[in-house]
Write an enzyme that holds these catalytic residues in place. Structure first.
Site, PDB file in Angstrom:
ATOM      1  N   HIS A  64       0.834  -1.215   0.000  1.00 18.37           N
ATOM      2  CA  HIS A  64       0.000   0.000   0.000  1.00 18.37           C
ATOM      3  C   HIS A  64       0.866   1.261   0.000  1.00 18.37           C
ATOM      4  O   HIS A  64       1.241   1.755   1.063  1.00 18.37           O
ATOM      5  CB  HIS A  64      -0.918  -0.006   1.227  1.00 18.37           C
ATOM      6  CG  HIS A  64      -1.969   1.052   1.196  1.00 18.37           C
ATOM      7  ND1 HIS A  64      -3.169   0.916   1.868  1.00 18.37           N
ATOM      8  CD2 HIS A  64      -2.023   2.266   0.588  1.00 18.37           C
ATOM      9  CE1 HIS A  64      -3.899   2.007   1.669  1.00 18.37           C
ATOM     10  NE2 HIS A  64      -3.216   2.843   0.898  1.00 18.37           N
ATOM     11  N   LEU A  75       2.425   6.474  -5.112  1.00 17.75           N
ATOM     12  CA  LEU A  75       3.589   7.004  -5.829  1.00 17.75           C
ATOM     13  C   LEU A  75       3.233   8.266  -6.618  1.00 17.75           C
ATOM     14  O   LEU A  75       4.091   8.856  -7.263  1.00 17.75           O
ATOM     15  CB  LEU A  75       4.193   5.932  -6.747  1.00 17.75           C
ATOM     16  CG  LEU A  75       4.729   4.685  -6.024  1.00 17.75           C
ATOM     17  CD1 LEU A  75       5.316   3.689  -7.022  1.00 17.75           C
ATOM     18  CD2 LEU A  75       5.776   5.043  -4.964  1.00 17.75           C
ATOM     19  N   ARG A  76       1.957   8.668  -6.547  1.00 18.61           N
ATOM     20  CA  ARG A  76       1.493   9.974  -7.072  1.00 18.61           C
ATOM     21  C   ARG A  76       1.735  10.175  -8.554  1.00 18.61           C
ATOM     22  O   ARG A  76       1.714  11.311  -9.034  1.00 18.61           O
ATOM     23  CB  ARG A  76       2.163  11.120  -6.307  1.00 18.61           C
ATOM     24  CG  ARG A  76       1.952  11.094  -4.803  1.00 18.61           C
ATOM     25  CD  ARG A  76       0.502  11.147  -4.420  1.00 18.61           C
ATOM     26  NE  ARG A  76       0.330  11.375  -2.961  1.00 18.61           N
ATOM     27  CZ  ARG A  76      -0.755  11.018  -2.293  1.00 18.61           C
ATOM     28  NH1 ARG A  76      -1.761  10.407  -2.903  1.00 18.61           N
ATOM     29  NH2 ARG A  76      -0.860  11.270  -0.998  1.00 18.61           N
ATOM     30  N   ASP A  89       1.013   2.751   3.781  1.00 20.19           N
ATOM     31  CA  ASP A  89       0.126   3.787   3.231  1.00 20.19           C
ATOM     32  C   ASP A  89       0.926   5.083   3.019  1.00 20.19           C
ATOM     33  O   ASP A  89       0.438   6.189   3.309  1.00 20.19           O
ATOM     34  CB  ASP A  89      -1.087   4.028   4.136  1.00 20.19           C
ATOM     35  CG  ASP A  89      -2.184   4.831   3.436  1.00 20.19           C
ATOM     36  OD1 ASP A  89      -2.061   5.087   2.224  1.00 20.19           O
ATOM     37  OD2 ASP A  89      -3.164   5.195   4.113  1.00 20.19           O
TER      38      ASP A  89
HETATM   39 ZN   LIG Z   1      -7.062   4.661   2.312  1.00 15.76          ZN
HETATM   40 ZN   LIG Z   2      -3.806   4.830   0.865  1.00 17.21          ZN
END
Ligand SMILES: [Zn+2]
Ligand SMILES: [Zn+2]
Length: 449
Positions: free
Chosen positions: A78, A81-82, A323
């Site tokens: 998760h 990497l934009r 994340d």
């Molecule tokens: Zn999320």
């Molecule tokens: Zn996320």
């Protein structure tokens, strides 16, 4: 038709590398012993008694002196990497450089990009870009619904053929139960994990932090934990009904851990991840209104934190996921309520968890190491192992090294890390990913060419 290989990255196999007198710790193989390790052309070719291996050719010997631990490379299911569209926050190159610095051998990128990764041609071009630019292997999840709009399913079969490991609308929930069911019906035909960001928008709306004592004291609108746990229980039941395969993202509260435990006890095919910040921080860390502490789902109470830790320890929660959510400085340097949600995490995950949970005796090192790469198998990827014949996917770590997060800057393009300024323990000094040497700490001594 053969589906596209799930992982891509720019991997030039290195020549030969000998790691001398390191502690090989591979919990899955039941190995914890001092060894010399030879890596040749990207493969682990020898594990020998310490002090017995020397490089046969030119190449190099990295002396561990018994001080360094060689762990299976971490796998993060998760990360954001934009790319495409928000490269001012992160790129394929900077994001995977941050991952390599954190000991990661593989990451799985989320599709809430601009444009959203919801169509096969876009996935094809993104994978081609990753093959050129990524420092470590990258897998991709595609969107469940077009544009993350929640209304129309993507062409899941086509995306699978193009190499998508699974599907998620992360950043947003799939609010409609009917849509979750429909996605699982298509999953039966095309496979791929359905990964779910659980949040009932009718409960979370307007909230900027956990709803509780601290939000009341600060006068900030809160998000109740039931926004996550009720939606998670709903989707677990749908997965059970459809015999679908779902993965619950970033668990944040005790009630969600209970719901996952219940689903697993019923034999439903569910798995779950937890982030370092939810395992180490609570709503109390939000009191200063530092926007780096603003993330989705929000940091909850210490009782929630402890339940997450128990869940990870006992296996109800399968793996650690960061994340990793980079945001530019100017985006985060605004009043708390207006700041975007998210913290970076790839460069600090292992050291923060090691310092905060292993050194304190709350979590066994073996368990942490196992959970740091367990995300691979959940998404159908090979799990890194330290064994002869395996592709070299490994992190060499100085477990005794103290360092302050961010003191020498970041590899990530963004610096919104919730652990910035904290003293951590355990420094990744070298990372091998997909058979290639992808990170080496500047301070690491070398012998040889
Ligand atoms: Zn999320
Ligand atoms: Zn996320």
């Amino acid at each position: 038709m053969t589906p596209a290989a799930p992982l891509v990255g720019s991997l030039a196999p290195d020549a030969e590398l000998v790691l001398g007198e390191v502690r090989v710790l591979d919990p899955r193989g039941g190995v914890d012993a001092p060894r010399d390790v030879r890596v040749r052309a990207g493969t682990i070719t020898e594990l020998a008694e310490p002090g017995t291996l020397a490089p046969e050719h030119v190449e190099e010997l990295i002396p561990g002196g018994g001080r360094l631990a060689l762990l299976p490379g971490f796998v993060d299911p998760h990360v954001h990497l934009r790319t495409p569209g928000q490269e001012h926050k992160e790129s394929l190159e900077t994001g995977t450089r941050a991952a390599a610095a954190g000991g990661y051998a593989c990451v799985i990128a989320m599709p809430n990009t601009d444009p959203v990764l919801d169509a096969a041609p876009l996935l094809r071009s993104l994978r081609a870009a990753a093959a050129r630019e990524a420092r470590i292997p990258v897998g991709f999840l595609a969107a469940v619904t077009r544009g993350l709009g929640g209304e129309q399913l993507t062409e899941m079969a086509e995306l699978r053929r193009e190499g998508a490991l699974g599907f998620t609308d992360d950043g947003r929930p799939v609010a409609s139960a009917g849509m979750v069911r429909k996605a699982l019906e298509y999953q039966r035909l095309c496979g791929g994990v359905l990964a779910l960001h659980e949040e009932d928008p009718t409960l979370s709306r307007g909230g900027a932090m956990h709803e509780g004592a601290v939000s009341a004291a600060l006068g900030i609108a809160g998000i109740p934990t039931i926004a996550e746990s009720t939606m998670l229980a709903r989707d677990a039941a749908i997965a059970g009904y459809e015999d679908g395969r779902v993965h619950f993202q970033h668990l944040s509260c005790a009630a969600s851990v209970d719901a996952v435990a219940d689903a697993k006890a019923r034999g439903w095919r569910v798995s779950a991840e937890v982030s370092p910040h939810h395992l180490l921080l609570t709503e109390e860390d939000v009191r200063d209104m530092d926007t780096r502490m603003k993330m989705h789902p929000p940091l909850a109470t210490d009782a929630d934190r402890r339940a997450l830790l128990d869940g990870l320890r006992g296996g109800t929660i399968d793996c650690v996921a960061t994340d990793h959510a980079p945001h530019a400085r100017e985006e985060k340097e605004v009043p708390f309520e207006q700041a975007p949600m998210g913290t970076t995490g790839l460069e600090t995950a292992f050291a923060a968890l090691h310092a905060g949970l292993v050194v304190t005796g709350e979590l066994a090192l073996e368990t942490l190491v196992e959970r740091m790469s367990a995300g691979a198998e959940l998404f159908g990827l090979p799990t890194p192992r330290i064994a002869v014949g395996e592709l070299a996917n490994a992190a060499l770590v100085d477990l005794d090294a103290d360092w302050v997060a961010g003191e020498h800057g970041w590899e990530s393009r963004s610096e919104n890390c919730c652990f910035a300024g904290r003293r951590l323990r355990g420094r990744v000094v070298l990372t091998l990913a997909g058979g290639a040497l992808v990170h080496r700490d500047g301070a690491l001594a070398m012998v040889g060419a």
